[in-house]
Structure formats: structure tokens, C-alpha cells
Scaffold this motif. Structure first.
Motif, PDB file in Angstrom:
ATOM      1  N   ARG A   1      14.218   9.413  10.794  1.00  0.00           N
ATOM      2  CA  ARG A   1      14.781  10.728  11.093  1.00  0.00           C
ATOM      3  C   ARG A   1      13.732  11.828  11.051  1.00  0.00           C
ATOM      4  O   ARG A   1      13.924  12.902  11.643  1.00  0.00           O
ATOM      5  N   LEU A   2      12.624  11.564  10.348  1.00  0.00           N
ATOM      6  CA  LEU A   2      11.552  12.553  10.242  1.00  0.00           C
ATOM      7  C   LEU A   2      10.406  12.257  11.204  1.00  0.00           C
ATOM      8  O   LEU A   2       9.330  12.868  11.119  1.00  0.00           O
ATOM      9  N   GLY A   3      10.625  11.307  12.112  1.00  0.00           N
ATOM     10  CA  GLY A   3       9.617  10.973  13.110  1.00  0.00           C
ATOM     11  C   GLY A   3       8.432  10.206  12.565  1.00  0.00           C
ATOM     12  O   GLY A   3       7.348  10.227  13.164  1.00  0.00           O
ATOM     13  N   LYS A   4       8.613   9.514  11.428  1.00  0.00           N
ATOM     14  CA  LYS A   4       7.508   8.796  10.794  1.00  0.00           C
ATOM     15  C   LYS A   4       7.837   7.315  10.586  1.00  0.00           C
ATOM     16  O   LYS A   4       7.264   6.663   9.710  1.00  0.00           O
ATOM     17  N   ALA A   5       8.727   6.761  11.392  1.00  0.00           N
ATOM     18  CA  ALA A   5       9.151   5.372  11.197  1.00  0.00           C
ATOM     19  C   ALA A   5       7.975   4.413  11.336  1.00  0.00           C
ATOM     20  O   ALA A   5       7.810   3.494  10.519  1.00  0.00           O
TER      21      ALA A   5
ATOM     22  N   ARG B   1      21.614  -0.324  -0.830  1.00  0.00           N
ATOM     23  CA  ARG B   1      20.511  -0.725   0.046  1.00  0.00           C
ATOM     24  C   ARG B   1      19.230  -0.715  -0.770  1.00  0.00           C
ATOM     25  O   ARG B   1      19.103   0.029  -1.743  1.00  0.00           O
ATOM     26  N   ASP B   2      18.263  -1.526  -0.342  1.00  0.00           N
ATOM     27  CA  ASP B   2      16.993  -1.500  -1.063  1.00  0.00           C
ATOM     28  C   ASP B   2      16.217  -0.243  -0.678  1.00  0.00           C
ATOM     29  O   ASP B   2      16.479   0.400   0.343  1.00  0.00           O
ATOM     30  N   ASP B   3      15.269   0.128  -1.534  1.00  0.00           N
ATOM     31  CA  ASP B   3      14.499   1.358  -1.321  1.00  0.00           C
ATOM     32  C   ASP B   3      13.817   1.362   0.040  1.00  0.00           C
ATOM     33  O   ASP B   3      13.720   2.409   0.692  1.00  0.00           O
ATOM     34  N   TYR B   4      13.322   0.204   0.473  1.00  0.00           N
ATOM     35  CA  TYR B   4      12.625   0.139   1.757  1.00  0.00           C
ATOM     36  C   TYR B   4      13.556   0.548   2.891  1.00  0.00           C
ATOM     37  O   TYR B   4      13.169   1.329   3.774  1.00  0.00           O
ATOM     38  N   GLN B   5      14.788   0.058   2.888  1.00  0.00           N
ATOM     39  CA  GLN B   5      15.757   0.445   3.913  1.00  0.00           C
ATOM     40  C   GLN B   5      16.046   1.941   3.864  1.00  0.00           C
ATOM     41  O   GLN B   5      16.146   2.602   4.901  1.00  0.00           O
ATOM     42  N   ILE B   6      16.203   2.457   2.648  1.00  0.00           N
ATOM     43  CA  ILE B   6      16.516   3.887   2.499  1.00  0.00           C
ATOM     44  C   ILE B   6      15.386   4.737   3.062  1.00  0.00           C
ATOM     45  O   ILE B   6      15.606   5.662   3.867  1.00  0.00           O
ATOM     46  N   PHE B   7      14.157   4.415   2.677  1.00  0.00           N
ATOM     47  CA  PHE B   7      13.027   5.237   3.119  1.00  0.00           C
ATOM     48  C   PHE B   7      12.726   5.020   4.602  1.00  0.00           C
ATOM     49  O   PHE B   7      12.292   5.952   5.292  1.00  0.00           O
ATOM     50  N   ALA B   8      12.969   3.815   5.112  1.00  0.00           N
ATOM     51  CA  ALA B   8      12.790   3.580   6.545  1.00  0.00           C
ATOM     52  C   ALA B   8      13.762   4.445   7.339  1.00  0.00           C
ATOM     53  O   ALA B   8      13.401   5.020   8.386  1.00  0.00           O
TER      54      ALA B   8
ATOM     55  N   GLU C   1       5.422   0.311   9.924  1.00  0.00           N
ATOM     56  CA  GLU C   1       4.480  -0.400  10.794  1.00  0.00           C
ATOM     57  C   GLU C   1       5.199  -1.435  11.646  1.00  0.00           C
ATOM     58  O   GLU C   1       4.641  -2.476  12.017  1.00  0.00           O
ATOM     59  N   GLY C   2       6.464  -1.145  11.949  1.00  0.00           N
ATOM     60  CA  GLY C   2       7.241  -2.012  12.821  1.00  0.00           C
ATOM     61  C   GLY C   2       7.756  -3.279  12.174  1.00  0.00           C
ATOM     62  O   GLY C   2       8.187  -4.197  12.880  1.00  0.00           O
ATOM     63  N   ARG C   3       7.746  -3.333  10.844  1.00  0.00           N
ATOM     64  CA  ARG C   3       8.141  -4.569  10.162  1.00  0.00           C
ATOM     65  C   ARG C   3       9.404  -4.369   9.337  1.00  0.00           C
ATOM     66  O   ARG C   3       9.611  -3.317   8.730  1.00  0.00           O
ATOM     67  N   ARG C   4      10.206  -5.442   9.250  1.00  0.00           N
ATOM     68  CA  ARG C   4      11.313  -5.503   8.319  1.00  0.00           C
ATOM     69  C   ARG C   4      10.785  -5.968   6.963  1.00  0.00           C
ATOM     70  O   ARG C   4       9.638  -6.430   6.857  1.00  0.00           O
ATOM     71  N   ALA C   5      11.634  -5.901   5.950  1.00  0.00           N
ATOM     72  CA  ALA C   5      11.197  -6.279   4.603  1.00  0.00           C
ATOM     73  C   ALA C   5      10.720  -7.723   4.554  1.00  0.00           C
ATOM     74  O   ALA C   5       9.675  -8.030   3.960  1.00  0.00           O
ATOM     75  N   GLY C   6      11.475  -8.650   5.178  1.00  0.00           N
ATOM     76  CA  GLY C   6      11.077 -10.058   5.154  1.00  0.00           C
ATOM     77  C   GLY C   6       9.741 -10.295   5.820  1.00  0.00           C
ATOM     78  O   GLY C   6       8.963 -11.161   5.395  1.00  0.00           O
ATOM     79  N   GLU C   7       9.445  -9.534   6.877  1.00  0.00           N
ATOM     80  CA  GLU C   7       8.152  -9.663   7.549  1.00  0.00           C
ATOM     81  C   GLU C   7       7.028  -9.140   6.655  1.00  0.00           C
ATOM     82  O   GLU C   7       5.935  -9.722   6.602  1.00  0.00           O
TER      83      GLU C   7
ATOM     84  N   SER D   1       0.820  -1.211   0.000  1.00  0.00           N
ATOM     85  CA  SER D   1       0.000   0.000   0.000  1.00  0.00           C
ATOM     86  C   SER D   1       0.853   1.259   0.000  1.00  0.00           C
ATOM     87  O   SER D   1       1.814   1.394   0.764  1.00  0.00           O
ATOM     88  N   GLN D   2       0.468   2.195  -0.864  1.00  0.00           N
ATOM     89  CA  GLN D   2       1.120   3.500  -0.900  1.00  0.00           C
ATOM     90  C   GLN D   2       0.508   4.475   0.099  1.00  0.00           C
ATOM     91  O   GLN D   2       1.051   5.560   0.307  1.00  0.00           O
ATOM     92  N   GLY D   3      -0.625   4.105   0.702  1.00  0.00           N
ATOM     93  CA  GLY D   3      -1.317   5.027   1.587  1.00  0.00           C
ATOM     94  C   GLY D   3      -2.067   6.091   0.809  1.00  0.00           C
ATOM     95  O   GLY D   3      -2.258   5.987  -0.402  1.00  0.00           O
ATOM     96  N   GLN D   4      -2.477   7.126   1.507  1.00  0.00           N
ATOM     97  CA  GLN D   4      -3.241   8.214   0.895  1.00  0.00           C
ATOM     98  C   GLN D   4      -2.384   9.460   0.776  1.00  0.00           C
ATOM     99  O   GLN D   4      -1.673   9.834   1.709  1.00  0.00           O
ATOM    100  N   ASN D   5      -2.474  10.111  -0.360  1.00  0.00           N
ATOM    101  CA  ASN D   5      -1.707  11.335  -0.602  1.00  0.00           C
ATOM    102  C   ASN D   5      -2.542  12.540  -0.176  1.00  0.00           C
ATOM    103  O   ASN D   5      -3.565  12.834  -0.789  1.00  0.00           O
TER     104      ASN D   5
END
Length: 741
Positions: free
Chosen positions: A503-507, A491-498, A512-518, A371-375
Motif C-alpha cells: 500500500r506504500l509502494g514498497k512491496a 497473520r504472521d508479521d511478514y504478511q502484515i508488513f507485506a 523481493e517478490g518472495r512468499r515466506a516459504g520461498e 536482513s533488516q536492510g539499512q536504516n
């Protein structure tokens, strides 16, 4: 180790030795495998890989903007790089708002459904307040604007869910009329992957059946061997369609019952067709000098279309030109006049051969989606107007009945895609690209876009991470294993954006508390349940990992019942979702927009650049088809190392070549007022005289290069919208000259 993985150009086996990809082989179940993966080992380990987080020196030291493309880069550690990038993103959104951020991505980065660059970058930007987005694609942007007005459904839904499949065509079609051809080269690829390449095989079946297949376009090679070639000037297809329609009307070959029951507006279109409104009857003799097709040839084809089960197909390429709305709309009108819409093997279809998924028929089973979420930001631009957005912030523009203004973009974040491949007039885009305050790119290779960024994060390729391969337009499901460790510090995009989200307080919002494999297991479990609801059993995740791939029992081999079959039978009881409930030959909605470049019914509008306006300075019409050796510009770094492969090959007619003393193999300069590039000539009578063809995909050169060295045709193309309605890409509206080097 040997494993199977998937890609946009199909599945293939991969041999790995000492943590390197050393070879690829075709997937055993693919009847016509693509050769694109052959270059993969060289590309993945190429010297052009981005090794570490890199910052353009001028931006890092003084936030200077104008050196993009010609500056040097400074490598920094990951933590420091993420700190700087996050602080800059935060500064821009606080100082200027999220409408100052443009989220660029083109979606072709990976066939894997979790590590889908477009989903990743858009999800990240949505968690921090949103971004200015783009509508549609360069391939179909114009069509996506016009066709819902005609048939009432989104264009891509029309392509994939409401058109006849190959089985139906083989069984019922007698005459296949292909505007722009059906090219198996293009059907090598499909969004999310195409495992069995079948387009060429179906044309062998058509030939055995005795189906008459007519390829209408400037190149014989736009359709398989055995098809008739009706050579037509680029940009004149609407004139040819009108001439066919004129024959149907004046020889009383029109299905007037169908027009009365299933369409609206023919009474508004007919006076134009007959010349009653403009004094120009759209006769075959009128069309002949415009199209280059003899009048008697048009009459013969029209009569055959009216007396046999006829399917009209239209390539996506026809809408990639000025007034590209018109041939798409007019093809629907022509099919309606024949009265075969809704009959198996008849009517009209779009995009056959454009990608491998069109023509395949499957039970409705969606793919795996992250999911990309809502813009929160509602502002968007038509995708092909990115250059105008940067050049003219605050300026008003029209699009599909809306009047809006271009946003003032201060920061671009691009992940997945290379705009300096697919945009038009790249020299002008290079100048516009200097205007934003900051440009951030996630990219595996030093593409032209990465070289013009301020911050470049090294991203993994699909072979350096685990993923799930599944397309809505394919019947295979893949576990895509991590084949090699990440190259250098990628690094994969997920790691980069995580890391940025933290750092922006939106982890929490992003991960949602998950790693890529999860996430892979969560998404797959949801997919498994959805499949079960559709009566399709798929293995659990661990079993899929072990199997590597499975074929799903979802293919439909018999005739598929399209949207138009029930509509044809009962247009009142099963109306289309148009304002009238019918096929709109005349659209009151479009007419109400008041656009002189796209009025209320299809019309002939000559392009500003085509053979009808050729000059001594630019006498040749350039078409820029998709490449056959790669997807867009992917893998180009390694292909450019192959001896003799670059510059790209341009096809030219023998008479045009002789006039310029050009022979096959010669290096040539292709040029016009917008730019110039090198190419290697191939002389062939498979192209219409006066037309040249130079494929897209060569990486754009560095600033200050007077002649693009490897042959990117978009240094030559016009960056103007198709019309105020579609505002699509107009790459095929281009005149050039060629000279021997």
C-alpha cells in the motif's frame, strides 16, 4: 501428530489433535528440560488472543490519544485495517519525517529466524525511509556501554566468544566467586533457543571436583545447592570488590607484573583504593557496614582468591541498578590485580547463568538471518530511555560521550515485546504513552501494550507458521513446522508488513517478490553454503523438513582459547582494541566525558535508593529477578488462570515478615510513592533480612487500578538511567514497604 519444535526456552515435542495443541513433552536429548512449555497449549488457545484487526474507538472516530488503556476496540476486515494503517504511516512520515517514527521490538518473539519480529518490523520501516531505533537491551544496556571501554570488544561478543566454557572451568577453576550468583532458573532461556540445559549439571560436576563456589548476593537461591552463600546488600557489590582489592594491595597479593604488562591506569586507581585521594581507605572494615559482610570474611576470601585459580563471574543483574557500570568495571580491575586474566579457568566472566548460551563453546558458525536492510535514520536512544523520549521531546541528554536530543515521536510501531512488562515506573510510562499520535502493535495476545495501542494486528505464534530454528549459541538445527492453522484471523508479521509495504509502494523492496516459504529456502540455502565453508555439512531443506532436527558437530569440549590468552602472552603483539591496547583500569576516554556519576576509574557511588537510605515509609530493598515459569511476560495469560499462581509470589525474610504479621500464603500490598501491587507472600530465610524479591512478568493492570492486581514489580521501580555513560535500566534501585491485605 507429534513433532519437535524449538523455542527460546528449548526444544520440546508437541501433540496436535483437531488443529489444536493438546500437550507438550520434553525433548529427549535435553538433560534438564524446562517446564515452561507445559502451559503452552492453554496459552496458544487462550481467550486473550487477538482475533481480528482491532482499532481503539477513540482513535478511529476522532484520533483522540488520551484514552489508551481504558477504551474499547472496533474490529475491522483486514483490507480496510491495512488501508487505514498504511495511510496513517504515510501521513506521519510525510508530515513529520521518519525521525517521528519509533520502531519498537525486543527480539524475543520467536526462536524462528525468519519470523523474527524484530527483523520483520525493522526491515519494513527501513524500506519506507527508516525509524528512530534503540541501543542495547534492558538486560545488558549499561554493560554494553561501559565494557568496550575496558576490554575494547562489544560486550555480547565478550560474553559469547571470549570467556571460558564450562569444560574449561571444570578442569581448571579452583575458586568460583559469583557476584549475583549463577542461577539455572535464568539459564532456561537463550536468544534463539538452548536445546540442552546444562548449567545445573555443571555445578554437580564442580561439587564432585571439590571446587569452592561462593554465591555473593541477597538470595541463597541465586546459585545451585551446595554453593556457599555470602549474603550481601543489593547495590553494594562495588564496595565489596574494593575491599577485596584493598586486601590484595596491602598484603602484597597483587600480580604487579601482569598489571604492568597488560593494564593501564593502576597508578591512577591505587591512590583512590588506599584513600589517599578522598581520605577513605577501602578497607574491609569500611565495607562491612555498607555490604553486611564481616571484615574477616572479606580478608579470608581475598587471600584464597590470590592463592588459587579463581574465576570471578558477574551476573547481568548487577548492572541493572543505579551506577551499574561500577561493579562491571571493578570486577575487571579485581581480576587484573589477581593476574589471572588469560589463564584457563581464571580471570573474569559475565552473564554465566543469565541465559543458557553463556558457558557453551562452539566453532564459529552463524545462524540463519533475514536482513533488516539499512536504516537511513541515524538517531537512536538508549533502550531504557523510552519513557524519557516520550515525556521530553527535544530535551538534551548525555550518553556514552554523546550529547543528543530526544526525538519528537508521533508514531510507534511495536512488534515483538511488551514494554509494559520490562520498562520501569509503569504508571509514569502509561502517562507518557498517551503522547504519540498513533501506536500500532502486532501481537498475538491482548497484553498491556496491545490494550494501550490504537491499531492492533493479530499476529501468529511460532506454532502457526513454518520456520527455521538455529542459534549461534546452540548446536542444534530445527525445522519448525506449522503445527496448527492460524488462530482466528491471525497473520504472521511478514504478511502484515507485506500488505502495508504494498500500500506504500514498497512491496518489491520488502518482499523481493518472495512468499515466506520461498524466503525460508533462500535463507537456508545461504546458511548451507556458509556451513559448508566452515567444514560443517547440513542436510538440504527438504531433508531437514523430513528429519525435523539435526545436531551439528560444532561443540568444543576442550579448553577454548580466548581473546585474552594471546594477549596475556604477548600484549604488544596481540593488543586489545582499546585506546591503550591494554585493559583500561583508568580510561582517559571516560575521564574526558566529565561525568561525575561515572569518572575515569571504578569508584563506590551509593545508589539513591538502597538499604543505606531506607526510611520508615520505604524500609525494604526490592529486587525483581526473572521469572522461573515463563520467559519475560510470555504465556502469562494462561499462567494467570492457574489457581493460586497469581498474584505473583514475593519472598520475604522471617524477621521482616513477623514484624508485619505476615505468613506464607498471605496476600500483601507492596508499595512506595510510585505505585502499588498485590503479591502473595512466601516467608524464607533464603533471602537477606531487609530485602524482598518479586519476579517480573505479571501483566500490568488496567488504568485507574490503584493496586496492580497480579504483582508487576515495575509499578514500583525508578525510571532513571544508570549513569550518563550507560543510561541503562535501574530496576534494582528500589525501596518499598509491605503490608498484609
Amino acid at each position: 501428530m507429534t513433532k519437535v519444535t524449538s523455542s527460546h526456552w528449548g526444544a520440546f515435542e508437541v501433540d496436535v489433535r483437531d488443529e489444536r495443541i493438546v500437550a507438550t513433552r520434553p525433548f529427549a536429548e535435553d538433560p534438564h528440560p524446562s517446564a515452561i512449555p507445559d502451559i503452552l497449549p492453554q496459552a496458544v488457545h487462550h481467550r486473550s488472543r487477538v482475533s481480528r484487526p482491532s482499532f481503539r474507538r477513540g482513535w478511529l472516530e476522532s484520533r483522540e490519544r488520551t484514552g489508551r488503556g481504558g477504551d474499547t476496540f472496533v474490529e475491522l476486515p483486514w483490507d480496510e485495517a491495512l488501508d487505514i494503517a498504511a495511510a496513517e504511516i504515510d501521513r506521519v512520515r510525510k508530515a513529520h519525517g521518519n525521525e517521528a517514527i519509533f520502531g519498537g521490538s525486543y527480539g524475543w518473539g520467536s526462536a524462528g529466524r525468519f519470523h523474527h519480529a524484530q527483523s520483520q518490523v525493522h526491515r519494513f520501516l527501513n524500506t519506507i525511509g527508516g525509524y528512530v531505533s534503540s541501543f542495547a537491551s534492558y538486560s545488558t544496556g549499561c554493560a554494553q556501554a561501559i565494557m568496550p571501554h575496558v576490554f575494547g570488544v562489544p560486550f555480547l561478543q565478550l560474553n559469547y566468544e571470549h570467556q571460558d566454557g564450562w569444560h574449561t572451568i571444570a578442569e581448571h577453576t579452583e575458586t568460583l566467586v559469583m557476584f549475583g550468583g549463577v542461577n539455572p532458573k535464568n539459564s532456561q532461556v537463550s536468544m534463539g533457543g538452548v536445546t540442552r540445559h546444562e548449567t545445573a549439571g555443571w555445578f554437580e560436576t564442580f561439587a564432585e571436583k571439590g571446587m569452592r563456589c561462593v554465591n555473593i548476593g541477597p538470595q541463597r537461591t541465586d546459585a545451585p545447592d551446595g554453593c556457599e552463600w555470602m549474603a550481601v546488600r543489593p547495590g553494594s557489590d562495588t564496595a565489596l570488590m574494593l575491599a577485596l582489592a584493598y586486601v590484595l594491595e596491602t598484603e602484597n597479593l597483587v600480580d604487579r607484573d601482569f598489571l604492568g604488562r597488560c593494564t593501564t591506569g593502576y597508578d591512577r586507581f591505587r591512590p583512590y583504593l588506599l584513600g589517599e585521594t578522598d581520605g577513605l581507605p577501602k578497607t574491609p572494615d569500611w565495607a562491612a557496614p555498607l555490604t553486611g559482610v564481616a571484615a574477616d570474611t572479606v580478608r579470608e576470601l581475598a587471600r584464597r582468591m590470590a592463592t588459587t585459580r579463581t574465576l570471578i563471574t558477574v551476573a547481568w543483574s548487577l548492572q541493572r541498578g543505579e551506577h551499574g557500570e561500577q561493579p562491571f568495571w571493578m570486577s575487571a580491575v579485581l581480576a587484573a590485580m589477581l593476574g589471572q586474566i588469560g589463564l584457563p579457568g581464571g580471570g573474569v566472566g559475565y552473564g554465566y547463568g543469565a541465559i543458557g548460551g553463556v558457558g557453551k563453546s562452539f566453532k564459529g558458525l552463524r545462524g540463519v538471518t533475514f536482513s533488516q536492510g539499512q536504516n537511513p535514520v541515524t538517531k537512536f536512544i538508549p533502550v531504557a530511555r523510552a519513557g524519557d523520549m516520550l515525556r521530553r521531546p527535544g530535551e538534551a541528554y548525555d550518553f556514552n560521550g554523546r550529547r543528543d536530543t530526544y526525538p519528537d515521536i508521533r508514531l510507534i510501531y511495536w512488534a515483538g515485546g511488551n514494554p509494559f512488562h520490562h520498562h520501569q515506573d509503569l504508571n509514569a510510562l502509561h502517562e507518557a504513552w498517551q503522547k504519540p499520535e498513533t501506536i500500532i502493535v502486532n501481537e498475538p495476545w491482548w497484553t498491556a501494550t496491545a490494550k494501550r495501542a490504537d491499531i492492533v494486528f493479530p499476529a501468529t505464534t511460532p506454532y502457526e507458521r513454518e520456520d527455521i530454528g538455529r542459534s549461534n549459541f546452540d548446536d542444534y538445527l530445527f525445522h519448525m513446522p506449522q503445527l496448527i492453522p492460524p488462530v482466528a484471523e491471525a497473520r504472521d508479521d511478514y504478511q502484515i508488513f507485506a500488505g502495508l509495504a504494498e500500500r506504500l509502494g514498497k512491496a518489491q523492496e520488502f518482499t523481493e517478490g518472495r512468499r515466506a516459504g520461498e524466503w525460508l529456502r533462500v535463507l537456508y540455502h545461504a546458511y548451507q553454503g556458509m556451513a559448508r565453508d566452515e567444514g560443517v555439512e547440513v542436510p538440504d531443506y527438504e531433508a531437514l523438513q523430513e528429519k525435523n532436527w539435526v545436531r551439528l558437530p560444532i561443540q568444543m569440549e576442550g579448553p577454548n582459547r580466548t581473546l585474552f590468552a594471546p594477549f596475556r602472552e604477548d600484549p604488544e603483539g596481540a593488543p586489545l582494541p582499546t585506546p591503550s591496547g591494554k585493559i583500561e583500569i583508568f580510561s582517559a576516554t571516560i575521564d574526558g566525558f566529565g561525568y561525575d556519576d561515572c569518572p575515569g576509574h571504578p569508584v563506590w557511588l551509593p545508589p539513591s535508593e538502597w538499604l543505606g537510605t531506607a526510611t520508615a515509609a520505604a524500609p525494604l530493598h526490592l529486587v525483581s529477578p526473572q521469572p522461573g515459569d515463563k520467559l519475560h511476560s510470555q504465556l502469562e495469560s494462561a499462567l494467570a488462570d492457574v489457581e493460586g499462581a497469581r498474584p505473583e509470589t514475593i519472598v520475604i525474610h522471617p524477621k521482616d515478615a513477623a514484624r508485619r504479621e505476615i505468613t506464607t500464603g498471605d496476600l500483601v500490598r507492596v508499595f512506595n510513592a510510585r505505585g502499588a501491587c498485590r503479591a502473595r507472600a512466601r516467608v524464607s530465610d533464603d533471602i537477606l533480612q531487609g530485602v524482598v524479591a518479586l519476579p517480573t512478568g505479571a501483566w500490568f493492570g488496567d488504568p485507574g487500578t490503584n493496586v496492580d492486581p497480579d504483582g508487576n514489580p515495575n509499578v514500583l521501580t525508578r525510571d532513571v538511567g544508570t549513569s550518563r555513560l550507560g543510561q541503562g535500566c535501574s530496576a534494582h534501585t528500589t525501596l518499598v514497604e509491605i503490608a498484609r491485605l
